[in-house]
Design an enzyme around this catalytic site. Sequence first.
Site, PDB file in Angstrom:
ATOM      1  N   HIS A  44       1.324  -1.548   0.094  1.00 22.54           N
ATOM      2  CA  HIS A  44       0.431  -0.061  -0.028  1.00 22.54           C
ATOM      3  C   HIS A  44       0.903   1.315   0.088  1.00 22.54           C
ATOM      4  O   HIS A  44       0.484   1.913  -0.681  1.00 22.54           O
ATOM      5  CB  HIS A  44      -0.747   0.086   1.291  1.00 22.54           C
ATOM      6  CG  HIS A  44      -1.922   1.079   1.597  1.00 22.54           C
ATOM      7  ND1 HIS A  44      -2.743   2.040   1.093  1.00 22.54           N
ATOM      8  CD2 HIS A  44      -1.086   2.241   2.781  1.00 22.54           C
ATOM      9  CE1 HIS A  44      -2.435   3.384   1.509  1.00 22.54           C
ATOM     10  NE2 HIS A  44      -2.146   3.095   2.395  1.00 22.54           N
ATOM     11  N   ASP A  73       6.662  22.496 -24.861  1.00 27.80           N
ATOM     12  CA  ASP A  73       6.653  21.024 -24.541  1.00 27.80           C
ATOM     13  C   ASP A  73       7.717  20.934 -23.573  1.00 27.80           C
ATOM     14  O   ASP A  73       7.997  22.296 -23.316  1.00 27.80           O
ATOM     15  CB  ASP A  73       6.224  20.420 -25.619  1.00 27.80           C
ATOM     16  CG  ASP A  73       5.896  18.864 -25.109  1.00 27.80           C
ATOM     17  OD1 ASP A  73       5.324  18.800 -23.872  1.00 27.80           O
ATOM     18  OD2 ASP A  73       5.358  17.991 -25.700  1.00 27.80           O
ATOM     19  N   TRP A 109       7.640  -0.867   3.861  1.00 25.63           N
ATOM     20  CA  TRP A 109       7.878   0.360   2.678  1.00 25.63           C
ATOM     21  C   TRP A 109       9.506   0.386   3.494  1.00 25.63           C
ATOM     22  O   TRP A 109      10.183   1.027   2.353  1.00 25.63           O
ATOM     23  CB  TRP A 109       6.938   0.998   2.497  1.00 25.63           C
ATOM     24  CG  TRP A 109       7.136   2.404   3.035  1.00 25.63           C
ATOM     25  CD1 TRP A 109       7.216   2.751   4.532  1.00 25.63           C
ATOM     26  CD2 TRP A 109       8.036   3.492   2.517  1.00 25.63           C
ATOM     27  NE1 TRP A 109       7.497   3.919   4.596  1.00 25.63           N
ATOM     28  CE2 TRP A 109       7.951   5.019   4.040  1.00 25.63           C
ATOM     29  CE3 TRP A 109       8.858   3.917   1.706  1.00 25.63           C
ATOM     30  CZ2 TRP A 109       8.529   5.832   4.074  1.00 25.63           C
ATOM     31  CZ3 TRP A 109       9.250   5.025   1.179  1.00 25.63           C
ATOM     32  CH2 TRP A 109       9.390   6.010   2.084  1.00 25.63           C
ATOM     33  N   SER A 136      12.924   6.078 -13.301  1.00 24.54           N
ATOM     34  CA  SER A 136      11.769   6.981 -13.437  1.00 24.54           C
ATOM     35  C   SER A 136      11.932   8.419 -12.819  1.00 24.54           C
ATOM     36  O   SER A 136      11.503   9.281 -13.960  1.00 24.54           O
ATOM     37  CB  SER A 136      10.363   6.348 -13.731  1.00 24.54           C
ATOM     38  OG  SER A 136       9.316   7.136 -13.956  1.00 24.54           O
ATOM     39  N   SER A 137      11.511   8.350 -11.530  1.00 26.70           N
ATOM     40  CA  SER A 137      11.590   9.952 -10.987  1.00 26.70           C
ATOM     41  C   SER A 137      12.618  11.023 -11.482  1.00 26.70           C
ATOM     42  O   SER A 137      12.569  11.582 -11.309  1.00 26.70           O
ATOM     43  CB  SER A 137      11.274   9.509  -9.244  1.00 26.70           C
ATOM     44  OG  SER A 137      10.893   8.531  -9.018  1.00 26.70           O
ATOM     45  N   HIS A 220      13.334  11.031   4.087  1.00 27.15           N
ATOM     46  CA  HIS A 220      12.905  12.256   4.932  1.00 27.15           C
ATOM     47  C   HIS A 220      12.543  14.003   3.517  1.00 27.15           C
ATOM     48  O   HIS A 220      11.836  14.046   3.498  1.00 27.15           O
ATOM     49  CB  HIS A 220      13.990  12.952   6.455  1.00 27.15           C
ATOM     50  CG  HIS A 220      12.250  14.091   7.149  1.00 27.15           C
ATOM     51  ND1 HIS A 220      11.761  13.839   7.882  1.00 27.15           N
ATOM     52  CD2 HIS A 220      12.532  15.074   6.314  1.00 27.15           C
ATOM     53  CE1 HIS A 220      10.967  14.737   7.773  1.00 27.15           C
ATOM     54  NE2 HIS A 220      10.953  15.570   7.265  1.00 27.15           N
ATOM     55  N   GLU A 222      11.824  12.657  -0.093  1.00 28.23           N
ATOM     56  CA  GLU A 222      10.847  11.692   0.031  1.00 28.23           C
ATOM     57  C   GLU A 222       9.684  12.502   0.559  1.00 28.23           C
ATOM     58  O   GLU A 222       8.806  12.716  -0.630  1.00 28.23           O
ATOM     59  CB  GLU A 222      10.579  10.371   0.532  1.00 28.23           C
ATOM     60  CG  GLU A 222       9.866   9.357  -0.162  1.00 28.23           C
ATOM     61  CD  GLU A 222       9.670   9.208  -2.241  1.00 28.23           C
ATOM     62  OE1 GLU A 222      10.563  10.004  -2.558  1.00 28.23           O
ATOM     63  OE2 GLU A 222       8.772   9.577  -2.304  1.00 28.23           O
ATOM     64  N   TYR A 224       9.441  15.790   1.341  1.00 26.70           N
ATOM     65  CA  TYR A 224       8.790  17.229   0.927  1.00 26.70           C
ATOM     66  C   TYR A 224       8.760  17.099  -0.575  1.00 26.70           C
ATOM     67  O   TYR A 224       8.240  17.133  -1.516  1.00 26.70           O
ATOM     68  CB  TYR A 224      10.293  17.413   1.365  1.00 26.70           C
ATOM     69  CG  TYR A 224       9.886  18.074   2.638  1.00 26.70           C
ATOM     70  CD1 TYR A 224       9.174  19.156   3.091  1.00 26.70           C
ATOM     71  CD2 TYR A 224      10.595  16.772   3.954  1.00 26.70           C
ATOM     72  CE1 TYR A 224       8.827  19.369   4.862  1.00 26.70           C
ATOM     73  CE2 TYR A 224      10.348  17.807   5.274  1.00 26.70           C
ATOM     74  CZ  TYR A 224       9.341  18.404   5.567  1.00 26.70           C
ATOM     75  OH  TYR A 224       8.927  18.260   6.895  1.00 26.70           O
ATOM     76  N   SER A 235      -0.324  27.845  -3.939  1.00 19.56           N
ATOM     77  CA  SER A 235      -0.157  29.170  -4.036  1.00 19.56           C
ATOM     78  C   SER A 235      -0.323  29.030  -5.150  1.00 19.56           C
ATOM     79  O   SER A 235      -1.001  30.832  -5.680  1.00 19.56           O
ATOM     80  CB  SER A 235       1.645  29.117  -4.304  1.00 19.56           C
ATOM     81  OG  SER A 235       2.308  28.971  -2.449  1.00 19.56           O
ATOM     82  N   HIS A 269      15.522  11.593  13.075  1.00 17.42           N
ATOM     83  CA  HIS A 269      14.282  11.578  13.814  1.00 17.42           C
ATOM     84  C   HIS A 269      13.151  10.578  13.820  1.00 17.42           C
ATOM     85  O   HIS A 269      12.450  10.411  14.679  1.00 17.42           O
ATOM     86  CB  HIS A 269      13.261  13.449  13.765  1.00 17.42           C
ATOM     87  CG  HIS A 269      13.106  13.711  12.568  1.00 17.42           C
ATOM     88  ND1 HIS A 269      12.706  14.330  11.865  1.00 17.42           N
ATOM     89  CD2 HIS A 269      12.433  12.859  11.773  1.00 17.42           C
ATOM     90  CE1 HIS A 269      11.992  14.773  10.855  1.00 17.42           C
ATOM     91  NE2 HIS A 269      11.588  13.043  10.274  1.00 17.42           N
ATOM     92  N   HIS A 270      13.404   9.901  12.457  1.00 16.37           N
ATOM     93  CA  HIS A 270      13.010   8.533  12.303  1.00 16.37           C
ATOM     94  C   HIS A 270      13.439   7.122  13.158  1.00 16.37           C
ATOM     95  O   HIS A 270      12.721   6.918  12.972  1.00 16.37           O
ATOM     96  CB  HIS A 270      13.009   8.163  10.630  1.00 16.37           C
ATOM     97  CG  HIS A 270      11.888   9.669  10.173  1.00 16.37           C
ATOM     98  ND1 HIS A 270      11.031   9.338   9.730  1.00 16.37           N
ATOM     99  CD2 HIS A 270      12.585  10.390   9.181  1.00 16.37           C
ATOM    100  CE1 HIS A 270      10.634  10.319   8.776  1.00 16.37           C
ATOM    101  NE2 HIS A 270      11.666  10.613   8.366  1.00 16.37           N
ATOM    102  N   THR A 295       7.530  26.278   7.343  1.00 11.13           N
ATOM    103  CA  THR A 295       5.995  25.908   7.064  1.00 11.13           C
ATOM    104  C   THR A 295       5.148  27.267   7.398  1.00 11.13           C
ATOM    105  O   THR A 295       4.177  27.615   7.139  1.00 11.13           O
ATOM    106  CB  THR A 295       6.117  24.444   7.348  1.00 11.13           C
ATOM    107  OG1 THR A 295       7.347  23.971   7.288  1.00 11.13           O
ATOM    108  CG2 THR A 295       4.878  23.554   7.235  1.00 11.13           C
ATOM    109  N   LYS A 298       4.499  29.793   4.963  1.00 12.87           N
ATOM    110  CA  LYS A 298       3.675  29.603   4.330  1.00 12.87           C
ATOM    111  C   LYS A 298       2.633  29.573   5.217  1.00 12.87           C
ATOM    112  O   LYS A 298       1.697  30.412   3.721  1.00 12.87           O
ATOM    113  CB  LYS A 298       4.155  28.294   3.617  1.00 12.87           C
ATOM    114  CG  LYS A 298       5.114  28.316   2.573  1.00 12.87           C
ATOM    115  CD  LYS A 298       5.559  26.754   2.338  1.00 12.87           C
ATOM    116  CE  LYS A 298       6.312  27.132   0.816  1.00 12.87           C
ATOM    117  NZ  LYS A 298       5.890  27.760  -0.312  1.00 12.87           N
ATOM    118  N   ARG A 417       1.942   0.051  15.297  1.00 11.06           N
ATOM    119  CA  ARG A 417       1.656   0.161  14.186  1.00 11.06           C
ATOM    120  C   ARG A 417       1.488  -2.147  12.788  1.00 11.06           C
ATOM    121  O   ARG A 417       2.568  -2.186  13.826  1.00 11.06           O
ATOM    122  CB  ARG A 417       1.784   1.201  13.063  1.00 11.06           C
ATOM    123  CG  ARG A 417       3.341   1.089  13.136  1.00 11.06           C
ATOM    124  CD  ARG A 417       4.185   2.262  12.786  1.00 11.06           C
ATOM    125  NE  ARG A 417       3.957   2.041  11.224  1.00 11.06           N
ATOM    126  CZ  ARG A 417       4.409   2.733   9.861  1.00 11.06           C
ATOM    127  NH1 ARG A 417       5.639   3.687  10.834  1.00 11.06           N
ATOM    128  NH2 ARG A 417       4.801   3.354   8.843  1.00 11.06           N
TER     129      ARG A 417
END
Lengths: 500, 47
Positions: A44, A73, A109, A136-137, A220, A222, A224, A235, A269-270, A295, A298, A417
């Site tokens: 998932h 293009d 994951w 690809s990314s 991390h 990722e 963002y 915006s 921090h993870h 943040t 924003k 979890r």
Amino acid sequence: MYLLFACFMFFVGGLMAMIIRAELFQPGLQLVEPQFFNSMTTMHALVMIFGAVMPAWTGLANWMIPMQVGAPDMALPRLNNFSFWILPFAFTLLLSTLLVPGGGPAGGWTLYPPLSLQGGDGFPMAIFAIHLMGASSILGSINVVVTIMNMRAPGVGLLNMPLFCWSWLITAYLLIATMPVLAGAVTMLLTDHFFGTSFFSASGGGDPVMFQHIFWFFGHPEVYILILPAFGIMSEIIPTFSRKPLFGYDAMVYATAAIAFLSFIVWAHHMFTVGMPLAGQLFFTLSTMMISIPTGVKVFNWTATMWKGSLTFETPMLFALAFLFLFTIGGFSGLMLAVVPADFQYHDTYFVVAHFHYVLVPGAIFAIMGGVYYWLPKWTGQMYDEKLGKLHFWLSAIFVNVLFFPQHFLGLAGMPRRIPDYSTQFADWNMVSSLGAFGFGLSQLLFPYIIWKCVKGGAKATNEVWEGARGLEWQLTSPPPYHSWTDPPSREVVARGVQH
Amino acid sequence: MIVNVSAPMSPEEVAARRAKARRTAWLLGFVALGFYVAFIAMSVARS
């Protein structure tokens, strides 16, 4: 193509979420085996991150960036084609791991060793699929950077182009810097499994914690990568429906860049609970909290943009407002997780699940949906059904809270979890959460229906579409020509279309 | 119809822009490859 693929994978990932929530509807093992349940949680996440959200952002970039910078293009169309067609193969490979002996990847994951190294025949397939997604990314990101840096029309400067372009430019640099790190980490997992190396195997002198450091150095940023383009879309939408220019454009650009920079120095921090020196804990706590400053800039600027604006609440604006409230809730629970003693309590509980789903569902997914509703009339030349759009919004906004808010309570009460069964004390809120999940899942069926209905017919859209819209894309016809700006727009058109 | 466009770019300008785009793409590709190799090399050095 990217958007259709992302929509398809959104429903594949959603189906997996439904299986997870159906199993968790009541305590005890109901529907699926624990191994399959663990595969579902792992798949998932991989499907939603790499198959739904990231391709959706790339699809929106492909469609909108050339229009917004005055280019015909994307700069490298063949590279674009290649980067897209990698994805169906990557996800066929990933999903087919469910059919091989040992099942799909089931260690989460994050693929932490040594657990992930104990996978069955699906392990190398999943690793290869992740390599393909990463390739690809990276190719898609290169195309975005090259397009923005080389294809801007005369008069479209870096500090007056739309913030969607800015946020994607910064995201693309993040992707180019971090995706190879993930690729390196999973390559080393592969060599540990098949070629006798011991990068992460303690028995051979390796260090499993090193994998966590490398993974989160990717992981991390990722987060963002998934959320910065959403900031860009906010915006765009908020000034349009406030009928005011964006408050503090320059500050928004610098805040986005600051968030991207800080995302590289917060990774540990993870993993506070692996044990690290006090200085390390302090550094990663403080650096994580510092992210709240840009943040906050924003959120303040979006609010200030709406202040005394002539607001209307069409579907894209509703999604933007829900984003603003609900993403901020996700941000606040993130601050709680940044505090080391609190994190020791919350780590690996449903509180974390609630936190990142608040960031990613009403954050990234709502922004994508808001963006699609915002630009759909431009793409098709026809208006979507506003009543159905609003129905879709309200059902989504209500059920997403029913689904994820109780998970805070479950986490605070100590529910871990990634478990298919749980103590009866957690039964009530799990049932509520599952009901929310079924409601949210069903209400998403409206989304492709509304798009299909809009493509088939609807009121004719004007070129400007929305009264307060600014930006070069609104200077084009609705729908725009196949190659949007075959000749660059004149400086007068650019002056009408630029942000400030 | 689209109103008010600039003069079309000359073939030389288009060719120069294309070459610059390709150079940027190769550069970014090598940067990505550099990150990939560097992180594996760092792990080899540590283990």
